[in-house]
Structure formats: C-alpha cells, structure tokens
Design an enzyme around this catalytic site. Structure first.
Site, PDB file in Angstrom:
ATOM      1  N   GLU A 133      27.174 -35.659  11.739  1.00  0.00           N
ATOM      2  CA  GLU A 133      27.530 -35.298  13.112  1.00  0.00           C
ATOM      3  C   GLU A 133      28.940 -35.749  13.468  1.00  0.00           C
ATOM      4  OE1 GLU A 133      25.960 -35.504  17.744  1.00  0.00           O
ATOM      5  OE2 GLU A 133      24.676 -36.277  16.135  1.00  0.00           O
ATOM      6  N   ASP A 175      12.123 -36.973  15.225  1.00  0.00           N
ATOM      7  CA  ASP A 175      13.096 -38.060  15.325  1.00  0.00           C
ATOM      8  C   ASP A 175      12.413 -39.400  15.592  1.00  0.00           C
ATOM      9  OD1 ASP A 175      15.814 -38.328  14.994  1.00  0.00           O
ATOM     10  OD2 ASP A 175      16.339 -37.292  16.852  1.00  0.00           O
ATOM     11  N   SER A 225      17.300 -36.008  21.383  1.00  0.00           N
ATOM     12  CA  SER A 225      18.148 -35.318  22.359  1.00  0.00           C
ATOM     13  C   SER A 225      17.320 -34.754  23.500  1.00  0.00           C
ATOM     14  CB  SER A 225      18.941 -34.195  21.686  1.00  0.00           C
ATOM     15  OG  SER A 225      18.093 -33.370  20.902  1.00  0.00           O
TER      16      SER A 225
END
Length: 287
Positions: free
Chosen positions: A204, A106, A68
């Site tokens: 999510e 990530d 992100s």
C-alpha cells in the site's frame, strides 16, 4: 515467431480467476498458480452480504473484509477502533453473500500485536465463526512470528506492508519506501512475510518502481493499492471505487461510478414524491 512473456500469454479461460468458468470457491492454490501463469486479478473490499453478492456475480475472485469498514461503514475516523467482534460479524455476512470468491478477513488492531498465540486465537474466530478462507494482518518483519504460527496451524495469511493504516498514529498517511534505507526495509519486510508462509502480500502506497521490484523478487502474488501497475493484483475500497465516499479520495483511486450522486438524487426524488402526495399511488397500494 515472437515468444510471448508469461504476462502476455492468455490465461486458460477455465482456470482464470476473473472470467473463469468455475463455480467452486476460489482457493489459495488458484491464487498462487495465477502468478505462475502471469495472470493479473482484481480484489475489492466488501462489508455486507448484499454488496458482496453483487461483486460475486460480477466475477470478482477475491474480496477483503477490511478493517476499512471502520471508516466506510462504522463511522470511525480511523481503522484503529475496529474490534474483532465487528470484523467477525462483517466477515460472516460477506461469506453468506458469496459462493465463489475467496473471502479474506482482516485482523483488526489489538487482535494480534501481543504475539503469535493471540493472533492464532483471533484468526481462529474469523475462520470458525465467520467462515473466511484466509486472514490478513499488517506488518512485515515484526509480524513474522504471527504469520508463521497461523500458517503452521492451517490458516492462510495475506500480509500487508508499506502504508499500514493501523499504524497511522505512528506513521501517518504518507508514501512508504522512499529513499534507499526505506526501500531496503520494505524489501526485507516483503521477504520476511514470504518466508513466514504468507500466500500473498498487499503493498500500500509504495512507489511504483519499488513495488515492481518487490513483485519480481517474490514468488508469492503482490496486491497493489497505490503501488503502480506492475503488481500481480489490484485492490480498491469499494466505496471509493464506486464514488460513494464523500470528500477527497486518494490519488490512486479511479472512480467507476458516482453512487453518492445517484443515491442522493433517488432519496430526494422519494422525499419529493411523499411530500407532494404522488407516492404511494394506487399501483403501490393493497386492498
């Protein structure tokens, strides 16, 4: 006497992930035993040493160096363009800025989709070069083999199912798991990553009722983002949580501050002082 459920029992303060007395790095074992105790815990994203140090001092036990960062810090429209080099640099900075939190790095798009061997090469970089304590990758059944090899190689894995932002071109940004067929697929994905050895799984943008069911079924912790209140942990993107993100934020975000306004006002005040000749003053000068 009324018996407290596991979720209602107070945690041993010395062992608690948040508010605990320990100063050593949080471990995977700490995360798994928290679920056994019924202890909920927070996770925030972080992308640089200074921000990470603030969250570490605040007691946040787990930080995700998420891709992100592509949207929040690197100026990309999606997470897809983020590279492994960028994730390695950002992850290393967060590790350097912390002393207690477990840091999860990530794996970006294109760094593990080819198969288990590519995933192992990429994850090894994040562990060796950045010093992360675990990696995260997206996908349920389709990522089973990658997770399995990483875990067999000694690299802890946090899985990510439901809305997977790296698949935005195929899935779009919409709630996942609505309808019986989609719900059953999400349950299969959750069980697949657990069976492969993941120590936790992010859910999510999943209906709250389905996320609660997944949390009950799994013995590994669930981390919710837009997945209701029943998951074992909650994560937010820090720029959303602190009000730095411009424009509309997702419904599931709660803003705990308005840093965008604070920073904007401070920048304007500085500019006005410079233009007006009131900064620097004598007290800010050296002779």
């Amino acid at each position: 006497m009324t018996q407290l459920s596991a979720a209602q029992k107070p945690s041993d303060s010395s062992k608690a992930l948040y508010g605990g007395k320990g100063t050593r790095r949080i471990t995977i074992r700490d995360i798994t035993t928290a679920k056994e105790r019924g202890e909920k815990w927070p996770m925030l994203t972080a992308y640089d040493a200074m921000t990470a140090s603030v969250f570490d001092e605040a007691g946040i036990p787990v930080m995700l160096v998420g891709d992100s960062a592509g949207n929040c810090h690197l100026g990309y429209e999606t997470t897809v363009p983020v590279t492994l080099d960028e994730m390695t640099m950002l992850s290393a900075a967060v590790v350097r800025g912390t002393s207690r939190a477990l840091i999860v790095g990530d794996l970006p798009f294109g760094s593990y989709q080819e198969g288990p061997v590519q995933a192992l090469r990429s994850a090894t970089r994040l562990v060796k070069e950045a010093g992360v304590g675990a990696v995260k990758l997206e996908g349920g059944e389709r990522s089973h083999r990658q997770i399995e090899l990483l875990v067999e190689s000694g690299i802890p894995v946090m899985a990510h199912i439901g809305l997977t932002p790296q698949s935005v071109n195929a899935m779009g940004y919409r709630v996942q798991g609505r309808g019986e067929e989609a719900a059953q697929q999400l349950l299969r994905d959750a069980k697949a990553v657990q069976d492969a050895g993941a120590f936790a799984v992010v859910l999510e943008l999943v209906p709250a009722e389905l996320a609660a069911e997944v949390t009950r079924v799994l013995h590994i912790p669930t981390v919710g983002i837009g997945a209701g209140p029943e998951t074992d942990a909650q994560v937010l993107v820090w720029t959303d949580m602190l009000g730095l993100t411009g424009g509309k934020v997702p419904k599931f975000v709660k803003k705990y501050a308005d840093l965008r306004e604070v920073m904007g006002n401070a920048a304007k005040a500085f500019a006005e002082d410079v233009v007006g000749g009131t900064f620097p003053l004598e007290e800010h000068s050296v002779h």
